[in-house]
Motif scaffolding. Structure first.
Motif, mmCIF file in Angstrom:
data_model
loop_
_atom_site.group_PDB
_atom_site.id
_atom_site.type_symbol
_atom_site.label_atom_id
_atom_site.label_comp_id
_atom_site.label_asym_id
_atom_site.label_seq_id
_atom_site.Cartn_x
_atom_site.Cartn_y
_atom_site.Cartn_z
ATOM 1 N N ASP A 129 -10.196 34.141 3.487
ATOM 2 C CA ASP A 129 -9.067 33.262 2.773
ATOM 3 C C ASP A 129 -8.501 33.653 1.372
ATOM 4 N N SER A 130 -8.761 35.079 0.946
ATOM 5 C CA SER A 130 -8.114 35.388 -0.139
ATOM 6 C C SER A 130 -7.118 36.519 0.188
ATOM 7 N N TYR A 131 -6.182 36.537 -0.788
ATOM 8 C CA TYR A 131 -4.863 37.396 -0.630
ATOM 9 C C TYR A 131 -4.619 37.911 -1.863
ATOM 10 N N PRO A 132 -4.067 39.105 -1.922
ATOM 11 C CA PRO A 132 -3.764 40.044 -0.672
ATOM 12 C C PRO A 132 -4.954 40.718 -0.263
ATOM 13 N N MET A 133 -4.814 41.440 0.967
ATOM 14 C CA MET A 133 -5.603 42.366 1.636
ATOM 15 C C MET A 133 -4.890 43.348 2.187
ATOM 16 N N THR A 134 -5.367 44.649 2.037
ATOM 17 C CA THR A 134 -4.594 45.939 2.576
ATOM 18 C C THR A 134 -5.679 46.628 3.313
ATOM 19 N N LEU A 135 -5.267 47.141 4.403
ATOM 20 C CA LEU A 135 -6.058 48.382 5.108
ATOM 21 C C LEU A 135 -5.154 49.381 5.493
ATOM 22 N N ILE A 136 -5.764 50.692 5.292
ATOM 23 C CA ILE A 136 -5.148 51.957 5.869
ATOM 24 C C ILE A 136 -5.989 52.540 6.641
ATOM 25 N N ILE A 182 -5.941 25.701 1.160
ATOM 26 C CA ILE A 182 -6.831 26.151 2.181
ATOM 27 C C ILE A 182 -6.909 27.892 1.967
ATOM 28 N N LYS A 183 -6.223 28.306 1.087
ATOM 29 C CA LYS A 183 -6.465 29.635 0.607
ATOM 30 C C LYS A 183 -7.041 29.586 -0.669
ATOM 31 N N ILE A 184 -7.577 30.844 -0.825
ATOM 32 C CA ILE A 184 -8.360 31.077 -2.404
ATOM 33 C C ILE A 184 -7.155 31.428 -3.182
ATOM 34 N N CYS A 185 -7.172 30.807 -4.333
ATOM 35 C CA CYS A 185 -5.877 30.966 -5.209
ATOM 36 C C CYS A 185 -6.627 31.984 -6.225
ATOM 37 N N THR A 186 -6.422 33.410 -5.779
ATOM 38 C CA THR A 186 -7.241 34.295 -6.569
ATOM 39 C C THR A 186 -6.758 34.300 -8.089
ATOM 40 N N GLU A 187 -5.610 34.232 -8.511
ATOM 41 C CA GLU A 187 -5.321 34.068 -9.566
ATOM 42 C C GLU A 187 -5.631 32.932 -10.499
ATOM 43 N N GLU A 231 -9.373 46.690 1.429
ATOM 44 C CA GLU A 231 -9.259 46.518 -0.087
ATOM 45 C C GLU A 231 -9.004 44.912 -0.143
ATOM 46 N N THR A 232 -9.701 44.064 -0.737
ATOM 47 C CA THR A 232 -9.298 42.652 -0.938
ATOM 48 C C THR A 232 -8.933 42.647 -2.417
ATOM 49 N N GLY A 233 -7.726 42.029 -2.611
ATOM 50 C CA GLY A 233 -7.359 41.921 -4.057
ATOM 51 C C GLY A 233 -6.083 42.974 -4.170
ATOM 52 N N SER A 234 -5.655 42.894 -5.466
ATOM 53 C CA SER A 234 -4.382 43.612 -5.654
ATOM 54 C C SER A 234 -4.706 45.213 -5.607
ATOM 55 N N TRP A 237 0.074 39.281 2.842
ATOM 56 C CA TRP A 237 0.939 38.946 1.505
ATOM 57 C C TRP A 237 0.988 37.459 1.893
ATOM 58 N N GLY A 238 1.668 36.709 0.960
ATOM 59 C CA GLY A 238 2.012 35.347 0.925
ATOM 60 C C GLY A 238 3.055 35.030 -0.025
ATOM 61 N N ILE A 239 4.040 34.270 0.192
ATOM 62 C CA ILE A 239 5.329 34.300 -0.631
ATOM 63 C C ILE A 239 4.572 33.260 -1.768
ATOM 64 N N TRP A 240 3.546 32.352 -1.459
ATOM 65 C CA TRP A 240 2.953 31.599 -2.365
ATOM 66 C C TRP A 240 2.028 32.421 -3.514
ATOM 67 N N CYS A 241 1.727 33.565 -3.099
ATOM 68 C CA CYS A 241 0.773 34.334 -3.729
ATOM 69 C C CYS A 241 1.367 35.191 -4.983
ATOM 70 N N THR A 242 1.130 35.106 -6.301
ATOM 71 C CA THR A 242 1.667 35.749 -7.192
ATOM 72 C C THR A 242 1.490 37.300 -7.120
ATOM 73 N N PRO A 243 0.071 37.677 -7.083
ATOM 74 C CA PRO A 243 -0.384 38.794 -6.923
ATOM 75 C C PRO A 243 0.196 39.745 -5.808
ATOM 76 N N CYS A 244 0.317 39.219 -4.616
ATOM 77 C CA CYS A 244 1.023 39.739 -3.612
ATOM 78 C C CYS A 244 2.453 40.187 -3.750
ATOM 79 N N ILE A 245 3.159 39.195 -4.241
ATOM 80 C CA ILE A 245 4.501 39.800 -4.740
ATOM 81 C C ILE A 245 4.708 40.797 -5.790
#
Lengths: 290, 545
Positions: B501-508, A280-285, B519-522, B430-438
């Motif tokens: 639905d897309s990660y990562p996302m950053t707000l300042i 349910i999350k977009i797998c961006t990579e 910013e949505t994305g790395s 971020w999410g632990i399942w999300c490599t760009p986030c890590i």
């Protein structure tokens, strides 16, 4: 218009279309690389529109060519071609050995046995090369000390692993390709020997309708001889495959049971939730956003 | 007549119709193409049998290959029984019949191959090359995700570096929608590589039949292992087979014989066999008496009883006609039932996904009016009363109470995001399942330690449930950090801040809580530093004035 002319026109159109399609592909690749190389955050609506509008003409010409060729096919439909079996020495050999047998003690029999042993050796050597290529990179790939967080997130590990495995895979594939060529030559030679033996009377025809027992015994004897020629390392997996083929029902029940148990265990241990959480999350990579 | 002949040659076969049906069923969330969102409902825990990216806006289920890689990537926390069980059951039931009839990407490849150009035929070398997909299966689907899992970093290696279905269905499907324009900023070297690969696959498929299927698809490699034992597919009646080789010649896949691991059970070989030795598994209950050559199977549910046709006596001819009629009626009844059930399934899916389903889509607040200082990072304190709350640049960031996770990996205090006015606030989802986030967390850690006195960094983990909070991971990798780790069950704060639905996302947000960057994305360290320095400089010049 004669059929030959139509076929010639179709062939020329096909080649022209192939060139156009490849050219269109190259254009897409070039535009993408150009946009990527144009600076930081290069992909914007404007840059993409600009880039792809520059190749729009090529794309439309390609589409038009496909439609024209389709229309040509409508006016001059393809004629049905008679299907012929591809030339396959292995199949021809199988067919010959089912109907004929080479007399023991003749030169032809000696050469046939030698060729079969040679093929067995080629298979063995190729298998050994493939196993070595599979095992050699493992100690390096499975060395967990290499996998620091920084190395993992920085793509270095991926690139090194892929290059290493690609090199060994290329060696294994090359070995298999060489084996295919050598085996093909060996079969062609065996085919020629058997045909010569038939012509000279060193091979006799089996008549299964009159002497079924003898034919069956001969077939069994040939299979046993072939088995002896095969190295034991190749016999074992074949034995497993043969056992599975004979007991398909048991294998199916076993796999079904394991599958159901895994499904239930996975549902209970939260594996189902993991699938949902990721889906349910977009797998961006996964889709290249990165 | 010519049109009729053309139609006879090119009309969609039953197999093509089933492929189209399956493609529509597995992408039944048609409204996703319109609103640019993926389906996020509970049915996505079911894997579709074929290759269909779950990031496609229309995808109604999960991709088995993506799910397998993610499950293996999470195997340090739990064993991947569920996905392996599903794949085993699909393989046992259908084998590579899935490839021939149900895979949407297989359909795309076959349609591309219909373009009339010279074709590269199979040969001994393509058969050798077809083993490459097993190497890809072992390396990209099994070994790499497992090795990364040892360090608790998720990596769906095949999806990330190779899969063209993700690029075509996921990326193109999402990016082609105007509502996802902000995703364009996320495109970089990875997308360029995948797009190049996609173009190569598409062009190759025009000339080579099922180029991706035959040489690269690990899912086909997996299902091929079940081909000999699967319940459904093609079978060869060996006593009838004369080894003429016509079936192998007709087949465009790299088979050695019908039904082996390369066979996709498309059934094209059935019609060319001169001795009718090839048939569908389970077909005996439908065969007419003459097709069995003297034997018929009667009432085929659990038991079969073979009766031999006798001589051509009148009463035997009459009974064989009656039996033939019975089988014809049975065939018709089964076909009609199958078609009716399939239609009901498809219509139900389309209605459910597009009209009934109220899957928890991001409940984003209405687009707020942009307040003072739109796009320039907010104004002074006298302006803040006029600034509306929102999530866009120039608005006052929506506030929320975020539960924190401390360095020991336990739940700590609650942090309200509005209580940090006076300091610059960086919020990263971020999410632990999300490599760009890590990958980008170290940048935030660095900023947090370098700007300790003037910046608060809050890294909020996305949780589906309370059980997903990554206590151990944070305790292992960030035991001592100036960052604050929080978590957001059900993505409520994420949605409030415009997340889609897309990660990562950053707000300042600056010291007054006005959003200065979203910013949505790395995001790189340099971008973060530039935004922080800019905010600090403005606040310093504002203070001087």
């Amino acid at each position: 218009m004669t059929e030959k002319k139509i076929e010639l026109i179709k062939r020329i159109c096909g080649i022209a279309l192939s060139v156009l399609i490849v050219l269109t592909g190259i254009c897409f690749i070039t535009v993408c690389l150009k946009i990527y190389g144009s600076g930081s955050s290069p992909f914007t609506v404007e840059s993409i529109s600009r880039g792809f509008s520059s190749i729009a003409a090529v794309v439309w010409i390609c589409v038009a060519a496909i439609l024209l060729r389709g229309a040509f096919g409508l006016i001059f439909p393809d004629s049905e071609k008679k299907l012929r079996a591809d030339k396959d020495d292995e199949r021809t050999l199988r067919g010959l050995m089912a109907r004929y047998t080479v007399k023991e003690g003749t030169d032809a029999a000696g050469e046939v046995n030698a060729l079969r042993k040679k093929r067995g050796l080629i298979k063995l050597v190729t298998s050994i090369i493939c196993v070595i290529c599979a095992l050699l990179p493992l100690p390096w790939a499975l060395n967990t000390d290499r996998y620091t967080l920084e190395a993992l997130t920085g793509n270095r590990v991926i690139i090194e692993t892929v290059i290493l495995v690609a090199a060994f895979t290329a060696v294994a594939l090359a070995a298999c390709a060489v084996a295919v060529v050598l085996m093909g030559r060996s079969r062609s030679r065996e085919l020629a020997v058997i045909k010569a033996a038939l012509a000279s009377g060193d091979a006799v025809k089996l008549d299964p309708s009159v002497n079924q027992t003898e034919a069956a015994e001969n077939a069994e004897a040939r299979e046993t001889a072939a088995e002896k020629g095969r190295a034991s390392v190749l016999r074992a997996p074949k034995a497993v495959i043969n056992w599975c083929s004979e007991h398909v029902g048991a294998v199916r029940i076993a796999v079904l049971a394991v599958g159901v148990v895994f499904l239930v265990l996975g549902t209970l241990n939260g594996g189902m939730g993991d699938v949902l959480h990721k889906a349910i999350k977009i797998c961006t990579e996964c889709i290249g956003l990165g | 007549m010519k049109i009729k002949q053309w139609w006879d040659n090119h009309k969609p076969s039953k197999r093509r119709l089933i492929q189209l049906y399956a493609a529509l069923l597995f992408n039944a969330n048609l409204k996703g193409f319109g609103n640019g969102r993926i389906y996020t409902g509970p049915l996505k825990n079911i894997c579709t049998p074929g290759l269909n990216c779950y990031s496609c806006p229309g995808a109604s289920g999960a991709c088995p290959l993506g799910a397998l890689q993610n499950a293996l990537g999470a195997s340090n926390t739990r064993a991947p029984y569920y996905v392996i069980g599903i794949i085993m059951l699909y393989g046992l039931l259908l084998g590579r019949w899935i490839c021939g009839f149900l895979c949407p990407f297989g359909l795309i490849q076959e349609l591309l191959h219909k373009i009339p150009t010279p074709k590269l035929k199979k040969n001994r070398f393509t058969r050798v090359f077809s083993w490459l997909k097993y190497v890809i299966l072992v390396l990209f689907v099994v070994i790499l995700p497992l090795m990364y899992a040892l360090r608790k970093v998720p990596l769906p290696a095949f999806c990330k570096y190779i899969c063209p279905a993700g690029t075509l269905e996921g990326a193109m499907g999402l990016l082609s929608n105007k509502l996802n324009e902000d995703m364009l900023g996320m495109l970089g070297p990875l997308f360029t590589w995948k797009f190049l690969l996609l173009v190569c696959f598409v062009v190759a498929c025009v000339f080579i039949y099922r180029f991706f299927c035959r040489f690269f698809c690990p899912l086909g490699a997996l299902y091929g292992l079940f081909n000999r034992i699967c319940f459904f597919g093609i079978k060869l009646d060996k006593p009838r087979c004369t080894d003429c080789g016509l079936c192998v010649s007709k087949c465009k896949m790299d088979i050695r014989h019908v039904g082996d691991h390369e066979c996709i059970s498309c059934g094209e070989c059935i019609s060319v066999c001169p001795t009718k030795a090839i048939s569908w598994k389970g077909s005996k209950i439908f065969l007419a008496p003459d097709e069995l050559g003297g034997e018929i199977a009667v009432s085929g549910t659990d038991m079969t009883e073979k009766k031999e046709l006798g001589s051509s006596a009148k009463h035997e001819t009459a009974s064989s006609e009656a039996i033939e009629k019975k089988y014809a009626t049975r065939r018709l009844a089964v076909k009609a039932t199958a078609i009716a059930l399939s239609a009901v399934l498809l219509i139900s899916a389309l209605v459910y996904y597009n009209f009934i389903d109220k899957a928890p889509e991001a409940e984003q607040p209405d687009e707020p009016d942009i307040g003072v200082g739109e796009g320039d990072g907010g104004g002074g304190s006298e302006d803040s009363g006029q600034v509306r709350e929102g999530y866009r640049v120039g608005t006052k960031m929506y506030s929320a109470d975020i539960p924190l996770i401390n360095g020991s990996g336990e739940l700590g205090s609650i942090m309200n995001t509005a209580e940090h006015e006076g300091k610059i606030l960086i919020v990263n989802f971020w999410g632990i399942w999300c490599t760009p986030c890590i990958q980008e967390l170290p940048h935030f850690d660095r900023i947090a330690s370098e700007y300790k006195d003037s910046v608060t960094v809050l890294a909020i983990h996305s949780d589906y449930t309370d059980k997903d909070i990554p206590y151990d991971w944070i305790a292992e990798y960030y035991p001592e950090t100036d960052m604050n780790f929080g978590h957001d069950v059900g993505d409520s704060y994420y949605s409030k801040l415009g997340g889609r639905d897309s990660y990562p996302m950053t707000l300042i947000a600056d010291e007054n809580g006005i959003v200065i960057l979203r910013e949505t994305g790395s995001i790189t360290y340099e971008e973060l530093k530039a935004a922080v320095d800019s905010a600090l400089a403005k606040s310093a010049s504002g203070a001087e004035q």
